[in-house]
Motif scaffolding. Structure first.
Motif, short mmCIF file in Angstrom:
data_model
loop_
_atom_site.label_atom_id
_atom_site.label_comp_id
_atom_site.label_asym_id
_atom_site.label_seq_id
_atom_site.Cartn_x
_atom_site.Cartn_y
_atom_site.Cartn_z
N THR A 285 -3.77 9.39 3.13
CA THR A 285 -4.19 8.02 2.84
C THR A 285 -4.96 7.46 4.03
N ASP B 145 0.84 -1.20 0.00
CA ASP B 145 0.00 0.00 0.00
C ASP B 145 0.88 1.25 0.00
N GLU C 40 -7.46 0.67 0.41
CA GLU C 40 -6.82 1.94 0.75
C GLU C 40 -7.31 3.07 -0.17
N VAL D 195 -6.47 3.40 5.34
CA VAL D 195 -6.48 1.97 5.04
C VAL D 195 -7.36 1.21 6.03
#
Length: 294
Positions: free
Chosen positions: A207, A61, A223, A209
């Protein structure tokens, strides 16, 4: 990836915009910096990973691990991607990040040059920059949240049409929170500075997740990645994939990303392999750091 990992590399080449996310980014930097300063007085060496802990990588990721590698360990993370941004077809590899535990709760990392091969135009091919950085783990903080602070700079060693002009420093804060039944949340906030770029001198990236541990060795994640340059339009990406640990110190991974708007790549597909070598570097460890964390 990476002062930037390869998923966000493709996104971050798009000019950005000056809007409300930039103001939010400034506020977040101030709050996170205060948190780092406050946590200095409470961080303990025995809260950081030891040589008995499982490998924790900065891939596949975009969100990097919220913990450092154990003191004295060397971790090598590698990957290859195929992507389709703006009608082009790119293969980039190897995406190699070297991470070395130089002290308890502190690591030195460096992203080595990645070659991006444009299958439709050789003029758009070239190497990315070398990007060294320092990562300091500040964890755990109240609520069992792990947090790290990373400062690095991409040095102008690669192709300007790939990596952009001049040195590009960045400040980054990855975090994670383990929930019950194998679920976990994590995310990352990053400010990329590009002083020599004539269009966007700053890019804010956020970001988020959601991860689920499926077995003792395998886990899956979904994500969101948003890049908000200073001038222009944002790019947004949905990334998903998984990891499988061959052993406590080895990991296989894969990911598939889809662009959520016209500025993001249409899709990105990648695979990778990571390995950690413990007790390789001559550093002084605390007695607590040689045992797994509870």
């Amino acid at each position: 990836m990476q002062r930037e990992k390869s998923v966000s590399n493709s996104v971050r080449t798009v000019p950005g915009f000056a809007c409300e996310p930039i103001r939010i980014g400034k506020l977040a930097i101030v709050l996170l910096t205060l948190l780092v300063y406050h946590s200095t007085f409470t961080a303990k060496a025995d809260s950081c990973p030891g040589i008995g802990d499982e490998i924790a990588t900065d891939r596949p990721d975009v969100t990097n691990s919220s913990v450092v590698v154990p003191a004295g360990s060397l971790q090598i993370e590698n990957g290859v991607n195929f992507s389709m941004p703006a009608g082009d077809r790119l293969v980039d590899g190897t995406n190699t990040r070297l991470r070395a535990g130089i002290a308890n709760c502190l690591e030195f990392l460096i992203d080595t040059p990645t070659y991006l091969a444009n299958l439709r135009s050789s003029e758009k091919s070239g190497f990315s920059d070398v990007a060294p950085a320092l990562k300091w783990q500040i964890s755990p903080i109240p609520g069992e949240v792990d947090l790290s602070a990373v400062f690095g700079v991409a040095l102008p060693t690669g192709s300007a049409n790939i990596a952009g002009p001049g040195p590009q420093p960045y400040l980054q804060f990855p975090w994670s929170w383990e929930l019950r039944s194998g679920w976990g949340l994590s995310g990352m906030f990053t400010e990329f500075l590009r002083p020599s770029d004539p269009i966007s001198k700053r890019i804010t990236e956020a970001t988020f997740v959601i991860e689920k541990k499926m077995t003792e060795r395998a886990s899956l994640f979904v994500e969101y990645v948003g890049d908000f340059p200073q001038n222009g339009s944002p790019s947004q990406l949905l990334n998903s994939g998984g990891v499988y640990r061959l052993s406590p110190g080895q990991q296989l991974d894969f990911h598939v990303a889809l662009g959520l708007n016209h500025n993001a790549p249409g899709y990105i597909v990648g695979i990778g392999y990571s390995v950690r070598f413990d007790e390789l570097l001559p550093v002084k460890r605390s007695s607590a750091s040689s045992a797994p964390r509870n």
